[in-house]
Scaffold this motif. Structure first.
Motif, PDB file in Angstrom:
ATOM      1  N   ARG A 129      35.565 -23.292   8.736  1.00  0.00           N
ATOM      2  CA  ARG A 129      34.670 -22.277   9.282  1.00  0.00           C
ATOM      3  C   ARG A 129      33.204 -22.593   8.985  1.00  0.00           C
ATOM      4  O   ARG A 129      32.331 -22.410   9.831  1.00  0.00           O
ATOM      5  CB  ARG A 129      35.027 -20.901   8.706  1.00  0.00           C
ATOM      6  N   TRP A 130      32.934 -23.077   7.784  1.00  0.00           N
ATOM      7  CA  TRP A 130      31.544 -23.140   7.331  1.00  0.00           C
ATOM      8  C   TRP A 130      30.948 -24.531   7.337  1.00  0.00           C
ATOM      9  O   TRP A 130      29.719 -24.664   7.262  1.00  0.00           O
ATOM     10  CB  TRP A 130      31.438 -22.515   5.941  1.00  0.00           C
ATOM     11  N   GLN A 131      31.757 -25.577   7.423  1.00  0.00           N
ATOM     12  CA  GLN A 131      31.177 -26.909   7.492  1.00  0.00           C
ATOM     13  C   GLN A 131      30.304 -27.084   8.736  1.00  0.00           C
ATOM     14  O   GLN A 131      29.242 -27.720   8.657  1.00  0.00           O
ATOM     15  CB  GLN A 131      32.296 -27.958   7.453  1.00  0.00           C
ATOM     16  N   THR A 189      38.570 -14.149   9.700  1.00  0.00           N
ATOM     17  CA  THR A 189      38.879 -15.200   8.733  1.00  0.00           C
ATOM     18  C   THR A 189      40.203 -14.921   8.036  1.00  0.00           C
ATOM     19  O   THR A 189      40.981 -15.848   7.765  1.00  0.00           O
ATOM     20  CB  THR A 189      37.752 -15.302   7.690  1.00  0.00           C
ATOM     21  N   ARG A 201      28.156 -22.320   3.628  1.00  0.00           N
ATOM     22  CA  ARG A 201      27.835 -21.191   4.498  1.00  0.00           C
ATOM     23  C   ARG A 201      26.395 -20.707   4.337  1.00  0.00           C
ATOM     24  O   ARG A 201      25.725 -20.381   5.326  1.00  0.00           O
ATOM     25  CB  ARG A 201      28.792 -20.044   4.212  1.00  0.00           C
ATOM     26  N   ASN A 202      25.918 -20.656   3.110  1.00  0.00           N
ATOM     27  CA  ASN A 202      24.741 -19.841   2.814  1.00  0.00           C
ATOM     28  C   ASN A 202      23.446 -20.606   2.580  1.00  0.00           C
ATOM     29  O   ASN A 202      22.371 -20.061   2.831  1.00  0.00           O
ATOM     30  CB  ASN A 202      25.012 -18.983   1.574  1.00  0.00           C
ATOM     31  N   VAL A 247      28.342 -24.985   9.904  1.00  0.00           N
ATOM     32  CA  VAL A 247      27.066 -24.327   9.620  1.00  0.00           C
ATOM     33  C   VAL A 247      26.127 -25.299   8.907  1.00  0.00           C
ATOM     34  O   VAL A 247      24.966 -25.467   9.312  1.00  0.00           O
ATOM     35  CB  VAL A 247      27.282 -23.056   8.765  1.00  0.00           C
ATOM     36  N   PRO A 290      30.892 -15.854  -1.396  1.00  0.00           N
ATOM     37  CA  PRO A 290      30.159 -16.153  -0.156  1.00  0.00           C
ATOM     38  C   PRO A 290      29.341 -14.984   0.373  1.00  0.00           C
ATOM     39  O   PRO A 290      28.398 -15.189   1.138  1.00  0.00           O
ATOM     40  CB  PRO A 290      31.281 -16.532   0.821  1.00  0.00           C
ATOM     41  N   LEU A 333      23.778 -15.901   8.993  1.00  0.00           N
ATOM     42  CA  LEU A 333      23.955 -17.274   9.451  1.00  0.00           C
ATOM     43  C   LEU A 333      22.972 -17.576  10.585  1.00  0.00           C
ATOM     44  O   LEU A 333      22.521 -16.663  11.289  1.00  0.00           O
ATOM     45  CB  LEU A 333      25.383 -17.477   9.947  1.00  0.00           C
ATOM     46  N   GLN A 370      31.000 -21.461  15.745  1.00  0.00           N
ATOM     47  CA  GLN A 370      31.319 -22.494  14.759  1.00  0.00           C
ATOM     48  C   GLN A 370      32.369 -23.444  15.304  1.00  0.00           C
ATOM     49  O   GLN A 370      32.294 -24.667  15.097  1.00  0.00           O
ATOM     50  CB  GLN A 370      31.786 -21.832  13.458  1.00  0.00           C
TER      51      GLN A 370
END
Length: 372
Positions: A345-347, A295, A76-77, A349, A24, A214, A224
């Motif tokens: 955490r990243w969904q 995290t 995330r990216n 985003v 990531p 981000l 988030q």
């Protein structure tokens, strides 16, 4: 096993576990490093004259693990929502194929379900290192995936899983093969340099191998969580995706790891229950604005909670001790805790990006040009 062999073994295992955690952050270098270690681990052990017992099972599990980390990295990216949509399809398509293979041991399934996702991930990150990926729309990214699928992965999967050929043995047994491959690579490079390079679009920026920052509205864990609290729900496609992801991964791990002898259906259902409970707990914390910024700390807290959950469940619903070992249980709980923590955490985003693209259109998106 001597001290030196033990050290090498620990370093290889450590690399296979730690390197995916860097995907990531440094997507392209980290996944290429994972590929190198995956290709070299058995050669290293054979050179030492040592074949670790049960390692083949763990090696398969580590392959699945680092691709799961790559999938979470695209949440995330990846600024391009169309590329994310193609990547998500390719990842779950391959995951279904691996489960079907593990259950049936029909090698042709790996040809039908090729691992296109891995090379698509590499292609996207290679392009992102010089160009803004939002300039291309869905049809262009589908074309990239189709090219990789047809001209790269299908021949490779046939070579490995149907013909069962080993590249090292092939080179050793055919003296013409090495020089021929070198000549073909030189020709390909010459064609690209003379014909392809002048047709590339001007680079949008200098080389970038670290993940991009981000979006500002979802740049921190607290932001988030607010996104998750506002738009999330326990019974949602997001939770369903986590159930499918962790359930199928666990079935694969159950087929490859020593120490598990239970039913695949029971394993899937058990993992699904844990995932749904985790989703409810995460949503409750998000709505109460109780965010853990770190995290690592969030993962450890979720791991501790899942261990307690399994201990209580084992006490209330005792099962045969032969079903699953303590080591296998801890492995499953570690994977579930890590992947659900990162997914939660990243969904938000990727959900934010998708909503922005739907309402305003992606900045810089244009008709698909002929070359990257």
């Amino acid at each position: 096993m001597s001290t030196g062999e033990t050290l090498v073994f620990v370093l290889v295992i450590g690399a296979r576990f730690v390197l995916p955690l860097l995907i990531p952050i440094f997507p392209l270098p980290a996944i290429l490093a994972c590929l190198v270690v995956d290709a070299a681990d058995q050669t290293i052990f054979q050179a030492m004259g040592y074949d670790p017992p049960g390692y083949q099972g763990y090696a398969k599990a580590m392959d699945v693990y680092y691709l799961a980390m790559a999938y979470l990295a695209i949440l995330r990216n990846w600024a391009s929502v169309p590329a994310y949509q193609v990547g998500r399809f390719l990842y779950f398509y391959r995951l279904v194929g691996v489960v079907a293979f593990e259950l049936s041991q029909t090698r042709a399934l790996l040809l039908i379900f090729p691992n296109t996702f891995e090379y698509f991930f590499i292609a996207y990150e290679a392009i992102r290192s010089r160009w803004r990926t939002v300039r291309w729309q869905l049809t262009w990214w589908i074309g990239v995936a189709a090219f990789i699928w047809i001209f790269i992965k299908l021949p490779q999967e046939w070579w490995i899983h149907v013909a069962k050929l080993d590249f090292t043995d092939f080179i050793r047994d055919n003296s013409w093969a090495g020089p021929t491959i070198v000549i073909l690579l030189l020709i390909a490079f010459g064609v690209f340099w003379v014909w392809g390079r002048p047709r590339l679009l001007p680079a949008d920026h200098g080389w970038r191998f670290r993940a991009d920052p981000l979006p500002e509205p979802v740049a921190t864990a607290a932001q988030q969580d607010r996104e998750y609290a506002e738009y999330g729900a326990v019974w949602s496609t997001n939770t369903l995706e986590k159930v499918v992801l962790l359930g199928l991964l666990s079935v694969i791990f159950g087929q490859t790891l020593p120490g598990f002898h239970g039913s695949n259906l029971q394993l899937f259902v058990g993992v699904a229950i844990v995932v749904v409970i985790n989703a409810a707990f995460s949503l409750a914390l998000a709505r109460r604005a109780r965010t853990v910024e770190s995290t690592a700390v969030a993962f450890l807290a979720r791991m501790a909670g899942n261990v307690v959950l399994v201990v209580v469940a084992a006490w209330l619903l005792p099962t045969s001790d032969a079903d699953i070992s303590v080591g296998a249980t801890l492995f499953f709980l570690t994977m579930i805790s890590l992947l659900t923590t990162l997914h939660d955490r990243w969904q938000p985003v990727v959900a934010y990006r998708a909503r922005l693209a739907t309402t305003d259109g992606e900045p810089g998106a244009t008709a698909a040009p002929a070359s990257p």
